[in-house]
Every structure is written in C-alpha cells, then in structure tokens.
Design an enzyme around this catalytic site. Structure first.
Site, PDB file in Angstrom:
ATOM      1  NE  ARG A 114      47.844 143.023   5.577  1.00 44.37           N
ATOM      2  CZ  ARG A 114      47.665 141.718   5.352  1.00 44.37           C
ATOM      3  NH1 ARG A 114      48.635 140.997   4.816  1.00 44.37           N
ATOM      4  NH2 ARG A 114      46.501 141.139   5.648  1.00 44.37           N
ATOM      5  CE1 TYR A 144      48.404 136.756  -0.498  1.00 42.37           C
ATOM      6  CE2 TYR A 144      48.255 138.913   0.567  1.00 42.37           C
ATOM      7  CZ  TYR A 144      49.019 137.844   0.098  1.00 42.37           C
ATOM      8  OH  TYR A 144      50.382 137.870   0.237  1.00 42.37           O
ATOM      9  CG  HIS A 149      43.012 133.221   1.324  1.00 43.73           C
ATOM     10  ND1 HIS A 149      44.041 132.312   1.189  1.00 43.73           N
ATOM     11  CD2 HIS A 149      43.589 134.402   1.657  1.00 43.73           C
ATOM     12  CE1 HIS A 149      45.190 132.921   1.423  1.00 43.73           C
ATOM     13  NE2 HIS A 149      44.949 134.188   1.702  1.00 43.73           N
ATOM     14  CD  GLU A 204      44.420 133.370  -2.675  1.00 43.50           C
ATOM     15  OE1 GLU A 204      43.241 133.051  -2.853  1.00 43.50           O
ATOM     16  OE2 GLU A 204      44.829 134.557  -2.669  1.00 43.50           O
ATOM     17  CG  ASP A 213      44.415 132.971   5.279  1.00 43.14           C
ATOM     18  OD1 ASP A 213      44.804 131.787   5.331  1.00 43.14           O
ATOM     19  OD2 ASP A 213      45.184 133.934   5.120  1.00 43.14           O
TER      20      ASP A 213
END
Length: 371
Positions: free
Chosen positions: A15, A94, A96, A118, A270
């Site tokens: 991505r 992101y 996490h 997130e 994750d």
C-alpha cells in the site's frame, strides 16, 4: 506545508499512503508533496502519475523524511526508520502502539508528533480511519480462512459453504464490530454456518436484523466460547479496544477443544491479538500450527490487496490530511476533537491514556500541548 510520502518497507506491504489524486488535492491548496521513487508501484500508481498530480519524486526514503514536515504513511515505522524521524515532525499513520513497546519508546525518544489513524474517533465512537481497513481485513479473513481450510494448505479439507447433502463449515466470529460484520457477510455469502459473539446486546440486535438466516448471534463469554470451539472449523478474532491491547478470549488451553486442521485468523494481531497463541506473521510466511490448529496472523492483511486498500484508505484519510496541512496539527486538533483523539505521543510525552497504561508510562493530558 511539505508532505512526505515514503515507500512502505514492512514485509510485503504494497500500500501507499496517498494516491496521485490525493497529491493533486494537496498541491492545489499550495502544499508541496514529496513522494519516494516507486512508492506507489505496489498499488498500481506510477511516479509519472504523481508528477502529473503536482508531486515531486525523491530518490530515497532519507530524502523524504529529511524534507517532510508531515509524513503520511500506512503502517507504523519499523526499526530502520526510527533514526530518520525528526523532532517536531508530524507522523500521520497507523501506529498500534499497545502491541509493541519498542515502537512506543522509539517515538517518545524521537520527540515527534504521532497522530494515529486507529484512535481518530468520532463523537458516536466510530473510528473513521480504521473502518476502511477493517472492512478489507474482515472480508479477507474469510477469504484466507476458506483457503487454509483446504487440505493441501494444512486445513481439515472442508469447503466453507458445503454442497447439497453435506453440511457447511461452522464459522465463529469473536466481535461484532466492523471486522466481524464484514467477515460474517462474506462467510454467510459463501453459505457457511456463522455465529457472531459480542458483549453488546444492542449490537447483536442490530446484527440479527441485518444478517441473513445463516448468521446467529450469541453473548461473548468464556463459557460460550468453550462450548462453540469443538465444532468450529474457522475462528475469526475481530476484537478491538481503541488504542489498547486486545484481551485474550481464546487461551492456549482452549486449543485442545478444537478439531485438528481447524483454522484461526486473528485480525486483532496488530493490537496484540485476541488469541493467546497469536504472534504476528507476514504474507511471506503467514501461518504456523500449534496443537494441530492452523494460525493465520498476518499483521497487515490489507497489504495483499493494495489497489483496493490504498483507494479505500485515502478516501478516509485525505480530508484529515488536508486539515492538518492547511491549519497545522495544533489548530486542526483544536478544531476537530476526532483528530485530537488521534494524538498518541507529542514531543516525548504519551498523551493517549490507553497507551500509557499498557506500558506503565506517565500520561500527560493532550490539553497541555493544545493551549
């Protein structure tokens, strides 16, 4: 503002954080976008398309981190990126944090501003930047689970939907949120016998209303999980506590209840995983077996379908990226509480309580930095 788009270097992460169309929207507003060479190729976007969108192509990841006031990414920085992150630099990605303490400590040491996709949260408790990837991961969980139930890949040899005269596979989904809902739709569409466990009665009433007849709901507790595991062919872990580590709903001793060749897919990996025996894997080496049960615990599942995932992610993140670029992170977060909740670490201080609590670190109120 100068915005940097580095190439993702996590294992098999194809991505990219911004599409050429997104680059065009930012440059139209007078911002400068710097994209690392070939950053978009895995998602089907060429350097030329970014240049047509007004972006400048830079040859190395060091160049991108060196120039960017805001770094837009998909996945959390990995160890080889830590030294590239600059003090006061805004990282929007992101993170996490709760699943990996070394990352949290590295970002504290960097004194950067870490704004996590997130934990951006709307007043209705929805998580707009987690939703698109949760939708992808929920659907992929069934796609992958069905695949690994095949005998050559280590599974029991069960067709998820069965055929006339044979029973379909039993699918157990832990959590009725976005991941669980999309997993249930996919499994139900393939004809499986699906049970969703959740702790919210209102959510289960909603799911009972919208789901087809082959999807059932049940209260999530240890007794019910132990009752269902012996007949479950595929279990999907879909539990989320925003910003915090996921609880272990399936413990190691519970694996003995399961049939050999059954499959566990832990989408919560994750965030530490909701299955005790879960450990992060990669697309390169996605599975392992414990007590005869096949575990699929890839931490970046949507990275396997990067074209779909990149478009879905940019659709959600671009409006926020525009706000941050136009106003700067402080003013944007003052004006938008959902963005403020995305702030996790600022200038070496942990401002998201769930992250601080996970590692026993001091918590500094985010208001300290938004005065």
């Amino acid at each position: 503002m100068k915005i940097g788009i580095p190439k993702e270097i996590k294992n098999n992460e194809n991505r990219v954080a911004l599409t050429p169309a997104g680059a065009k929207e930012l440059t139209k507003r007078g911002h400068q976008v710097f994209v690392q060479q070939s950053a978009g190729l895995g998602s089907g976007f060429s350097d030329q398309q970014y240049e047509q969108g007004g972006a400048k192509i830079l040859p190395t990841i060091q160049d991108v981190y060196g120039v960017g006031e805001m770094i837009l990414k998909v996945k959390e920085p990995i160890e080889e990126e830590y030294s590239l992150i600059q003090e006061d630099q805004l990282l929007f990605t992101y993170f996490h944090f709760a699943s990996y303490e070394p990352l949290a400590k590295a970002m504290i040491q960097s004194k950067a501003v870490c704004l996590a996709y997130e934990t951006v949260e709307k007043p209705d408790r929805s998580l707009p930047l987690l939703v698109p990837m949760s939708e992808v991961a929920g659907r992929m969980a069934i796609q992958k689970g069905a695949n690994y139930l095949e005998k050559p890949l280590g599974g029991r040899g069960i067709l998820l939907g069965g055929v006339p005269g044979t029973l379909p596979a039993k699918v157990l989904i832990l959590g009725g949120g976005i991941v669980g809902t999309h997993a249930a739709w996919m499994a139900a569409g393939l004809g499986a016998d699906v049970t969703i466990l959740d702790v919210s009665l209102p959510r289960m009433r909603y799911l009972a209303d919208i789901m087809p007849a082959n999807v059932k709901t049940m209260m999530s507790n240890e007794f019910n999980i132990r009752k269902l595991l012996p007949t479950a062919d595929l279990v999907v872990g879909a539990v989320l506590i925003p910003g915090a580590k996921a609880p272990h709903l399936i413990t190691k001793d519970m694996l003995s209840l399961m049939t050999e060749g059954s499959v566990l897919v832990d989408v919560a990996v994750d965030q530490g995983g909701c299955i005790e025996t879960c450990k992060p894997t990669t697309h390169e080496d996605p599975t392992y077996v414990i007590d005869g049960v096949l575990h699929y615990c890839v931490a970046n599942m949507p990275g396997a379908v990067p074209y779909t995932s990149t478009l879905a992610l940019t659709n959600a993140t671009l409006p926020y990226a525009l706000e941050l670029a136009d106003k700067g992170w402080k003013e944007a977060c003052k004006q938008h509480q959902d963005l403020e909740l995305g702030l996790n670490i600022i200038h070496g201080e942990v401002v998201y309580k769930a992250v601080a609590d996970t590692f026993g670190l001091p918590h500094t109120p985010v208001s300290t930095f938004l005065k």
